[in-house]
Design an enzyme around this catalytic site. Structure first.
Site, mmCIF file in Angstrom:
data_model
loop_
_atom_site.group_PDB
_atom_site.id
_atom_site.type_symbol
_atom_site.label_atom_id
_atom_site.label_comp_id
_atom_site.label_asym_id
_atom_site.label_seq_id
_atom_site.Cartn_x
_atom_site.Cartn_y
_atom_site.Cartn_z
ATOM 1 N N ASP A 230 0.858 -1.174 0.000
ATOM 2 C CA ASP A 230 0.000 0.000 0.000
ATOM 3 C C ASP A 230 0.903 1.236 0.000
ATOM 4 O OD1 ASP A 230 -2.424 1.554 0.360
ATOM 5 O OD2 ASP A 230 -1.786 1.815 2.430
ATOM 6 N N ASP B 187 -0.076 4.994 1.076
ATOM 7 C CA ASP B 187 -0.210 5.929 2.201
ATOM 8 C C ASP B 187 0.026 5.224 3.531
ATOM 9 O OD1 ASP B 187 -1.034 8.202 0.600
ATOM 10 O OD2 ASP B 187 -2.922 7.149 0.312
#
Length: 253
Positions: free
Chosen positions: A23, A25
């Site tokens: 991922d 963020d």
């Protein structure tokens, strides 16, 4: 057998996977806090203008209590709808669009003004993975992922990127559905049962687990017992505070 390449050693948890999907963020870039602050401003403004009928639901958006369960890891519209519903408000399409647009405006302003950094432990791990011959991809529900990675100077470290724009083009359902991660693994040419997912969001680790990935790593940079337990309940096989922990003892730091 220890996987060594270029002086770096991967922790045993990564020995048997051929690819890792990360991922963006909060895992690669220090942008989760910027997203959270923008959501707080957008939701607080909306709650002030449209207070819930139940007085107990009129409290401001709480970054610690509300961000992880309702917003983190989801698309803007899914996050807005989930939070509004949690406060007993009707998440109509028009309302969701308005709140999501306000959040986008606030986030973009913060991003252009202050930028974001990357986590050094993540960069070290990605370099080690590449040297060990493993493929790496970045995946994010955010349409800003490519810009964030480019500004941070790390986009070229990843063999593939699936961001919010690509997810919308392909009509992929958002997390906790696994489609975003499955598409990233597909682009790497690796089946999910030979790949790992690294996520800091509850919806994200749930997506990794439901997608049949061989390993789901949760990231809790606050080192909170409650958050760690939540990530484990939603599907994380292990939880780390920094991805440098996925380099074995003695690896260069």
């Amino acid at each position: 057998m220890t996987v060594r390449s270029g002086g770096s050693t991967l922790a045993p948890a990564l020995w048997d996977v051929d690819a890792v999907v990360l991922d963006t963020d909060g895992v690669i870039t220090d942008s989760a806090r910027v997203h959270a602050a923008a959501w707080k401003d957008a939701f607080d403004a909306f709650l002030s203008e449209h207070p819930p009928e139940d007085p107990t639901q009129r409290r401001p958006f709480d970054i610690r209590a509300d961000y992880l369960p309702y917003v983190d890891g989801r698309s803007r519209r899914d996050g807005a709808a989930a939070f509004l519903a949690s406060r007993g408000l009707d998440p109509s399409a028009e309302t969701v669009r308005a709140v999501a647009a306000d959040k986008e405006r606030l986030f973009t302003a913060r991003l252009r003004e202050n930028g974001v950094g990357v986590y050094p432990g993540t960069v070290r791990l990605v370099h080690a993975l590449r040297r060990a011959g493993k493929s790496v991809a970045a995946a994010s529900a955010s349409r800003h992922a490519r810009e964030l990675l480019t500004r941070a100077g790390v986009l070229e470290l990843f063999h593939a990127l699936v961001d919010g724009g690509e997810a919308a083009r392909l009509e992929l359902p958002g997390k906790p559905h696994p489609d975003l991660f499955l598409e990233a693994a597909r682009r790497l040419g690796v089946p999910p049962d030979r790949a790992a997912v690294v996520e800091d969001a509850l919806a994200g680790v749930e997506a990794g687990r439901s997608g049949g990935f061989a390993l789901v790593v949760g990231v809790d940079r606050t080192d909170s017992a409650g958050t760690r337990a939540g990530l484990a309940r939603h599907g994380a096989d292990m939880v780390v505070t920094d991805l440098g922990e996925l380099l074995a003892a003695g690896a260069p730091q």
